[in-house]
Design a protein around this motif. Structure first.
Motif, mmCIF file in Angstrom:
data_model
loop_
_atom_site.group_PDB
_atom_site.id
_atom_site.type_symbol
_atom_site.label_atom_id
_atom_site.label_comp_id
_atom_site.label_asym_id
_atom_site.label_seq_id
_atom_site.Cartn_x
_atom_site.Cartn_y
_atom_site.Cartn_z
ATOM 1 N N UNK A 24 21.911 -42.323 -17.231
ATOM 2 C CA UNK A 24 22.311 -41.682 -15.967
ATOM 3 C C UNK A 24 20.700 -41.565 -14.921
ATOM 4 N N UNK A 25 19.772 -41.059 -15.747
ATOM 5 C CA UNK A 25 18.416 -40.810 -15.049
ATOM 6 C C UNK A 25 17.710 -42.213 -14.720
ATOM 7 N N UNK A 26 17.920 -43.142 -15.734
ATOM 8 C CA UNK A 26 17.112 -44.366 -15.597
ATOM 9 C C UNK A 26 17.925 -45.014 -14.492
ATOM 10 N N UNK A 27 19.166 -45.039 -14.130
ATOM 11 C CA UNK A 27 19.749 -45.789 -13.031
ATOM 12 C C UNK A 27 19.495 -44.865 -11.615
ATOM 13 N N UNK A 28 19.550 -43.493 -11.772
ATOM 14 C CA UNK A 28 18.971 -42.769 -10.650
ATOM 15 C C UNK A 28 17.791 -43.121 -10.037
ATOM 16 N N UNK A 29 16.691 -43.233 -10.909
ATOM 17 C CA UNK A 29 15.201 -43.646 -10.709
ATOM 18 C C UNK A 29 15.204 -44.904 -10.056
ATOM 19 N N UNK A 30 16.224 -45.720 -10.332
ATOM 20 C CA UNK A 30 16.172 -47.073 -9.449
ATOM 21 C C UNK A 30 16.942 -47.223 -8.278
ATOM 22 N N UNK A 31 17.327 -45.844 -7.995
ATOM 23 C CA UNK A 31 17.898 -45.713 -6.443
ATOM 24 C C UNK A 31 19.362 -46.077 -6.673
ATOM 25 N N UNK A 32 19.932 -46.000 -7.957
ATOM 26 C CA UNK A 32 21.344 -46.223 -7.854
ATOM 27 C C UNK A 32 22.250 -45.170 -7.718
ATOM 28 N N UNK A 33 23.816 -45.225 -7.594
ATOM 29 C CA UNK A 33 24.622 -44.187 -7.329
ATOM 30 C C UNK A 33 24.977 -43.788 -8.767
ATOM 31 N N UNK A 34 25.180 -42.580 -9.250
ATOM 32 C CA UNK A 34 25.816 -42.091 -10.258
ATOM 33 C C UNK A 34 26.629 -40.822 -9.865
ATOM 34 N N UNK A 35 27.784 -40.788 -10.537
ATOM 35 C CA UNK A 35 28.900 -39.727 -10.372
ATOM 36 C C UNK A 35 28.475 -38.485 -11.425
ATOM 37 N N UNK A 36 28.409 -37.412 -10.820
ATOM 38 C CA UNK A 36 28.120 -36.519 -11.771
ATOM 39 C C UNK A 36 28.949 -35.104 -11.795
ATOM 40 N N UNK A 37 29.270 -34.583 -12.849
ATOM 41 C CA UNK A 37 30.048 -33.700 -13.029
ATOM 42 C C UNK A 37 29.425 -32.114 -12.588
ATOM 43 N N UNK A 61 26.759 -25.238 -11.646
ATOM 44 C CA UNK A 61 26.787 -24.899 -13.074
ATOM 45 C C UNK A 61 27.460 -25.938 -13.977
ATOM 46 N N UNK A 62 26.755 -26.773 -14.390
ATOM 47 C CA UNK A 62 27.476 -27.715 -15.400
ATOM 48 C C UNK A 62 26.351 -28.023 -16.370
ATOM 49 N N UNK A 63 26.323 -27.954 -17.783
ATOM 50 C CA UNK A 63 25.348 -28.138 -18.603
ATOM 51 C C UNK A 63 24.936 -29.709 -18.782
ATOM 52 N N UNK A 64 25.712 -30.761 -18.371
ATOM 53 C CA UNK A 64 25.080 -32.007 -18.599
ATOM 54 C C UNK A 64 24.494 -32.111 -17.192
ATOM 55 N N UNK A 65 24.809 -31.892 -16.065
ATOM 56 C CA UNK A 65 24.245 -32.163 -14.848
ATOM 57 C C UNK A 65 22.964 -31.114 -14.821
ATOM 58 N N UNK A 66 22.779 -30.039 -15.189
ATOM 59 C CA UNK A 66 21.546 -29.347 -15.466
ATOM 60 C C UNK A 66 20.435 -29.931 -16.262
ATOM 61 N N UNK A 67 20.889 -30.529 -17.267
ATOM 62 C CA UNK A 67 19.791 -31.254 -18.030
ATOM 63 C C UNK A 67 19.723 -32.465 -17.246
ATOM 64 N N UNK A 68 20.377 -33.217 -16.695
ATOM 65 C CA UNK A 68 20.175 -34.389 -15.941
ATOM 66 C C UNK A 68 19.187 -34.113 -14.983
ATOM 67 N N UNK A 69 19.266 -32.775 -14.060
ATOM 68 C CA UNK A 69 18.470 -32.650 -13.176
ATOM 69 C C UNK A 69 16.984 -32.073 -13.716
ATOM 70 N N UNK A 70 17.028 -31.526 -14.549
ATOM 71 C CA UNK A 70 15.878 -31.056 -15.227
ATOM 72 C C UNK A 70 14.870 -32.126 -15.778
ATOM 73 N N UNK A 71 15.636 -33.165 -16.010
ATOM 74 C CA UNK A 71 14.799 -34.670 -16.666
ATOM 75 C C UNK A 71 14.454 -35.400 -15.387
ATOM 76 N N UNK A 72 14.803 -35.111 -14.117
ATOM 77 C CA UNK A 72 14.358 -36.105 -13.100
ATOM 78 C C UNK A 72 13.190 -35.411 -12.425
#
Ligand code: TXA
Ligand code: MG
Length: 319
Positions: free
Chosen positions: A11-24, A116-127
């Motif tokens: 998800x992070x890789x695609x977002x970094x390329x400017x693509x759209x990702x659906x997040x919970x 407040x979603x663990x996956x999305x918080x981790x994703x945001x943290x990694x970006x």
């Protein structure tokens, strides 16, 4: 069908390329892109068929990371942030230069939320950038509360769907801001007014500005299924439309469906939090049931009941 999974790195890789990702998120699924990349943000508007006058919420993972994008100086808003983030609260704050005008539709305030979603918080943290994300549905339609909802309508437009299970709140965030020293609520949502007022004192409702809305969740018709939806006292509606094939959203002791009546129970125990979680899923079911009408009635106007009624009124057909 979009690829769906729990792969945060992908998800992070695609977002970094400017693509759209659906997040919970705990409220509803979001259609996310790099908020600092105008081309990526444009793709959100295109995928949703969303008008440019409807600004986007920017998501970050903690209050420290927010300061690059917004000014959080008002005391009451700070209190709300500390109490309810991560959570179903969006704050309207003065924006910094980093946030493109496209994201705020030219307004000088940006809507910010820590979901407040663990996956999305981790994703945001990694970006290294925040995520702009409206609800992942076509403009004006019912919001998605599970990954399959996103897939059904935007499966072709997103590069990846991050699978986070069903949303645990089920209603979009409550939007709050300050105007002339008055705490204002612009959209009712997953955080009840009672909770906001307990922490920050009296708040004024400023909903329903039908032209040039501050928040298009404020548009009178929004969150709407394609099937005609009638809102009123249920027993009277059931009598009037006795012969018409219909889906019925209700709360309370369970009723048995008949050939021309599909009963969909928001909460057997009349629990408003449960009803909030079920609302959009059951609206979609009703819409896809092939029935001619959807009937429903308002729930008690307390706690999340206000936001549920707000969505029902906006989903209702105006004669
Ligand atoms: O729970 C939520 O808020 C979900 C999840 C994905 O975070 N997002 C969501 O986004 O509901 P959306 O785009 O469907 O609704 C966001 C609302 C819109 O009605 C928009 O007008 C308002 O927030 N909004 C965004 N930025 C704003 C701004 N700068 N000023 C005023 N209103 C704003
Ligand atoms: Mg929306």
């Amino acid at each position: 069908m979009a690829e769906t999974g729990k792969n945060i790195e992908e998800a992070a890789r695609l977002l970094s390329q400017g693509q759209l990702v659906a997040i919970p998120t705990e409220t509803v699924y979001g259609l996310a892109a790099n908020a600092l990349d105008e081309t990526a943000v444009l793709a959100i508007f295109a995928a949703k068929n969303r008008p440019f006058f409807d600004p986007l919420i920017v998501h970050t993972h903690n209050i420290e990371s927010l300061y690059r994008y917004a000014v959080l100086s008002d005391e009451r808003l700070r209190l709300l942030a500390q109490h309810f983030w991560p959570g179903p609260l969006t704050l309207l704050l003065p924006k910094t230069e980093l946030i493109p005008d496209l994201v705020t539709s030219g307004l000088n305030q940006v809507a910010i939320r820590i979901p407040n979603h663990p996956l999305t918080l981790r994703l945001l943290q990694s970006l290294p950038f925040p995520l702009a994300a409206p609800s992942a549905n076509p403009f004006g339609y019912v919001s998605p509360t599970q990954s399959s909802h996103v897939n059904d309508q935007l499966g072709k437009q997103v590069a990846y769907i991050l699978e986070g299970g069903p949303s645990t709140v089920g209603l979009e965030s409550t939007i709050v801001g300050m105007e002339d020293q008055t705490l204002c609520i612009y959209r009712l949502g997953g955080l009840a007014i009672e909770d906001i007022e307990n922490v920050a004192g009296p708040a004024e409702l400023r909903l329903n500005q039908s032209s040039n809305p501050k928040a298009p969740g404020q548009l009178k018709s929004h969150y709407a299924p394609k099937t005609k939806l009638l809102l009123g006292p249920l027993n009277a509606l059931l009598q009037t439309y006795a012969k018409v094939p219909k889906a019925v959203l209700y709360m309370g002791p369970s009723r048995t469906s008949e050939p021309n009546t599909l009963f969909l129970n928001l909460s057997e125990s009349s629990n408003l939090n449960e009803a909030a979680i079920q609302l959009f899923k059951l609206l979609r079911m009703a819409d896809n049931s092939g029935m001619e009408l959807v009937l429903c009635e308002e729930v008690p106007e307390i706690g999340l009941g206000r936001a549920i009624n707000d969505r029902l009124r906006r989903a209702a057909t105006r004669e």
